[in-house]
Design an enzyme around this catalytic site. Structure first.
Site, PDB file in Angstrom:
ATOM      1  N   GLN A  59      25.314  36.406  49.507  1.00  0.00           N
ATOM      2  CA  GLN A  59      26.637  37.038  49.432  1.00  0.00           C
ATOM      3  C   GLN A  59      27.554  36.314  48.457  1.00  0.00           C
ATOM      4  OE1 GLN A  59      28.370  37.945  53.247  1.00  0.00           O
ATOM      5  NE2 GLN A  59      30.442  37.984  52.416  1.00  0.00           N
ATOM      6  N   CYS A 102      19.807  38.359  59.161  1.00  0.00           N
ATOM      7  CA  CYS A 102      19.112  37.080  59.356  1.00  0.00           C
ATOM      8  C   CYS A 102      19.849  36.217  60.384  1.00  0.00           C
ATOM      9  CB  CYS A 102      18.927  36.338  58.035  1.00  0.00           C
ATOM     10  SG  CYS A 102      20.441  35.981  57.145  1.00  0.00           S
ATOM     11  N   CYS A 110      18.941  39.738  51.801  1.00  0.00           N
ATOM     12  CA  CYS A 110      19.087  38.287  51.712  1.00  0.00           C
ATOM     13  C   CYS A 110      17.826  37.710  51.074  1.00  0.00           C
ATOM     14  CB  CYS A 110      19.291  37.729  53.116  1.00  0.00           C
ATOM     15  SG  CYS A 110      19.074  35.960  53.246  1.00  0.00           S
ATOM     16  N   GLU A 111      17.978  36.913  50.045  1.00  0.00           N
ATOM     17  CA  GLU A 111      16.820  36.371  49.355  1.00  0.00           C
ATOM     18  C   GLU A 111      16.095  35.299  50.160  1.00  0.00           C
ATOM     19  OE1 GLU A 111      18.569  32.878  46.457  1.00  0.00           O
ATOM     20  OE2 GLU A 111      18.625  34.926  45.714  1.00  0.00           O
ATOM     21  N   HIS A 112      16.706  34.801  51.211  1.00  0.00           N
ATOM     22  CA  HIS A 112      16.065  33.757  52.009  1.00  0.00           C
ATOM     23  C   HIS A 112      15.058  34.304  53.015  1.00  0.00           C
ATOM     24  CE1 HIS A 112      19.983  31.459  51.082  1.00  0.00           C
ATOM     25  NE2 HIS A 112      19.086  31.230  50.158  1.00  0.00           N
ATOM     26  N   HIS A 113      15.339  35.490  53.579  1.00  0.00           N
ATOM     27  CA  HIS A 113      14.456  36.048  54.610  1.00  0.00           C
ATOM     28  C   HIS A 113      14.044  37.493  54.333  1.00  0.00           C
ATOM     29  CE1 HIS A 113      16.869  32.884  56.662  1.00  0.00           C
ATOM     30  NE2 HIS A 113      15.662  32.533  57.069  1.00  0.00           N
ATOM     31  N   HIS A 173      25.019  39.873  58.522  1.00  0.00           N
ATOM     32  CA  HIS A 173      23.709  39.436  58.036  1.00  0.00           C
ATOM     33  C   HIS A 173      22.677  39.543  59.150  1.00  0.00           C
ATOM     34  CE1 HIS A 173      25.013  37.484  54.162  1.00  0.00           C
ATOM     35  NE2 HIS A 173      26.169  37.729  54.759  1.00  0.00           N
TER      36      HIS A 173
END
Length: 193
Positions: A125, A155, A84-87, A153
């Site tokens: 995703q 995250c 995941c590019e956020h976390h 996920h």
């Protein structure tokens, strides 16, 4: 897809940054258990993001064959792992891909390789689902494409809401799959054992 044993440029710099991260977290990167950790993380991150070095369109065209088959071709239950590019935490699950040929087919393993390429990048995703569909659509020019991705996920499981059993499903489709009947046939086929 076999994991590459050669690492990309910048491996030592990446390891140095992970050493700094360990320091910032309050750890001692010189202690026995952590001495090689920065390099291990750097190597792991290069493997987990190897999709940036690959061309998904070329993978499909390397095994392109003329064939007058015009029914649905489905490759389902394609396991994948992504970050995941956020976390920078993993998400993982299964991708299901269908296309209806328009004079050309590709090798079945190539569909799984396309999933592998896009999943081995920093992702969300929703974008990954769209990229898989667009790659097949733009390269094979089929009568239609449909992609469904089901994922867990980390995250959502390890931090934040901490929901262990949540599964996220995304889909994208084009062409013949704009017809509800065709979409439903695909959904029925991917959920049968």
């Amino acid at each position: 897809m076999a994991v590459e044993t050669e690492y990309r440029e910048g491996l030592d710099q990446l390891a140095a940054h992970y050493r700094d991260i360990l320091l910032l977290l309050g750890e001692d990167p010189t202690r026995e258990g952590l001495q090689k950790t920065p390099l291990r993380i750097a190597k792991a991150m290069q493997v987990l993001t190897r999709g940036y070095e690959m061309d998904a369109h070329k993978v499909l065209t390397d095994a392109l064959f003329r064939e007058d088959y015009s029914q649905m071709v489905i490759v389902k239950d394609i396991d994948f792992f992504s970050l995941c590019e956020h976390h920078l935490l993993p998400f993982y699950g299964k991708a299901h891909v269908a296309y209806i040929p328009n004079g050309y087919i590709t090798g079945l393993s190539k569909i799984a390789r396309v999933v592998d390429i896009y999943s081995h990048r920093l992702q969300v995703q929703e974008r990954m689902t769209l990229q898989i569909k667009e790659c097949i659509e733009q390269t094979l020019h089929p009568l239609g494409v449909m992609v469904v991705v089901e994922a867990r996920h980390m995250c959502m499981q390890m931090r934040g809401i901490e929901k262990q059993n949540a599964i996220t499903t995304t889909s994208d489709f084009s062409g013949a799959f704009n017809q509800a009947k065709t979409r439903q046939e695909f959904m029925n086929l991917i959920h049968t054992q």
